[in-house]
Scaffold this motif. Structure first.
Motif, short mmCIF file in Angstrom:
data_model
loop_
_atom_site.label_atom_id
_atom_site.label_comp_id
_atom_site.label_asym_id
_atom_site.label_seq_id
_atom_site.Cartn_x
_atom_site.Cartn_y
_atom_site.Cartn_z
N ALA A 15 34.74 -8.64 -43.28
CA ALA A 15 34.99 -8.15 -41.93
C ALA A 15 35.20 -9.35 -41.01
N ALA A 16 36.23 -9.31 -40.20
CA ALA A 16 36.51 -10.41 -39.27
C ALA A 16 35.39 -10.51 -38.23
N PRO A 17 34.93 -11.71 -37.90
CA PRO A 17 33.87 -11.85 -36.90
C PRO A 17 34.36 -11.45 -35.52
N ALA A 28 43.67 -5.18 -44.55
CA ALA A 28 43.46 -4.13 -43.55
C ALA A 28 43.09 -4.75 -42.19
N PRO A 29 43.42 -4.06 -41.10
CA PRO A 29 43.06 -4.56 -39.76
C PRO A 29 41.56 -4.81 -39.65
N GLY A 30 41.20 -5.87 -38.93
CA GLY A 30 39.79 -6.18 -38.72
C GLY A 30 39.14 -6.90 -39.88
N THR A 31 39.96 -7.44 -40.79
CA THR A 31 39.40 -8.16 -41.94
C THR A 31 39.81 -9.62 -41.92
N GLU A 35 40.60 -3.74 -48.03
CA GLU A 35 39.53 -3.48 -47.07
C GLU A 35 38.43 -4.53 -47.19
N ALA A 36 37.59 -4.61 -46.14
CA ALA A 36 36.44 -5.52 -46.17
C ALA A 36 35.56 -5.17 -47.36
N ALA A 85 34.37 -11.69 -31.26
CA ALA A 85 34.42 -12.83 -30.34
C ALA A 85 33.01 -13.31 -30.01
N ALA A 86 32.08 -12.36 -29.87
CA ALA A 86 30.69 -12.72 -29.55
C ALA A 86 30.06 -13.52 -30.70
N GLN A 87 30.35 -13.12 -31.94
CA GLN A 87 29.80 -13.83 -33.10
C GLN A 87 30.38 -15.25 -33.20
N VAL A 88 31.67 -15.38 -32.92
CA VAL A 88 32.30 -16.71 -32.94
C VAL A 88 31.68 -17.60 -31.87
#
Length: 216
Positions: free
Chosen positions: A178-180, A114-117, A147-148, A182-185
């Motif tokens: 859940a994909a991290p 799923a998107p965002g994962t 899904e996440a 940009a701020a988390q990276v």
């Protein structure tokens, strides 16, 4: 799983010097272990062996013709010169048709989650038991639309008939998270650099901006 027929030659010379001479002739030194017998040291044709291993993967089954006698050999370990991209040595296990063997079979993740994962593979291969002549070349795991929070364990993987799981059934193989952001990276990168003692010099624009702020 089909076997490749390869003509092998017994060898009596050993050591690094002998191995180098074998490779200069575009051949590959190899050893066959198993069944309580003394190891059999052989020389294999370089191109044919490379193509067989490339086609059948890490558990390639070869039908070796040694002095007119046929020996089924399951690939156990392949040593590769990663600079020259050539096979330096191969270890085999002698097997018989119908014999059960335990091998590591690679898993292949297919599909789009799923998107965002983010799909994380915790185990690139799993241990299974199968007949030597029916070892699967790989096992597919679909994450289509996952899904996440989705977790796929060893027991969830569909195995071909006659193949049984050796790895602990509850072992996590694939984890969908859940994909991290940009701020988390960026925060993780800064933390890693700080732990490593990496200090970045301020750019000219940043220096000018800091000076302007102090002047106010």
């Amino acid at each position: 799983m089909s076997s490749e027929k390869i003509t092998a030659e017994k060898r009596t010379e050993f050591g690094k010097g002998a191995a180098r001479r074998i490779r200069r002739e575009n051949k590959i030194p190899a050893v066959i272990y198993g069944h309580g017998a003394e190891p059999i040291h052989v020389t294999l044709p370089g191109h044919d062996t490379m193509m067989a291993l490339k086609h059948h993967g890490q558990n390639a089954l070869l039908e070796l013709d040694i002095d007119g006698k046929t020996q089924l050999a399951l690939t156990k370990q392949v040593q590769i010169d990663h600079i020259r991209r050539v096979i330096e040595h191969v270890d085999f296990v002698a097997v018989k048709a119908g014999e059960k063997v335990t091998v590591e079979v690679p898993v292949h993740v297919v599909g789009e989650s799923a998107p965002g994962t983010l799909v994380v593979t915790d185990h690139a291969a799993i241990a299974v038991e199968a007949e030597a002549t029916h070892v699967p070349e790989g096992l597919e795991i679909s994450v289509e639309g996952a899904e996440a929070g989705t977790q796929i364990h060893a027991k969830d993987i569909a195995l071909p008939q006659g193949v049984t799981l050796v790895l602990d059934a509850d072992t996590l193989v694939v984890n969908v998270t859940a994909a991290p952001t940009a701020a988390q990276v960026e925060a993780e990168l800064e933390s890693a650099e700080a732990e490593a003692g990496i200090v970045h010099e301020a750019s000219e624009a940043e220096t000018e901006a800091a000076a302007a702020t102090e002047a106010e």
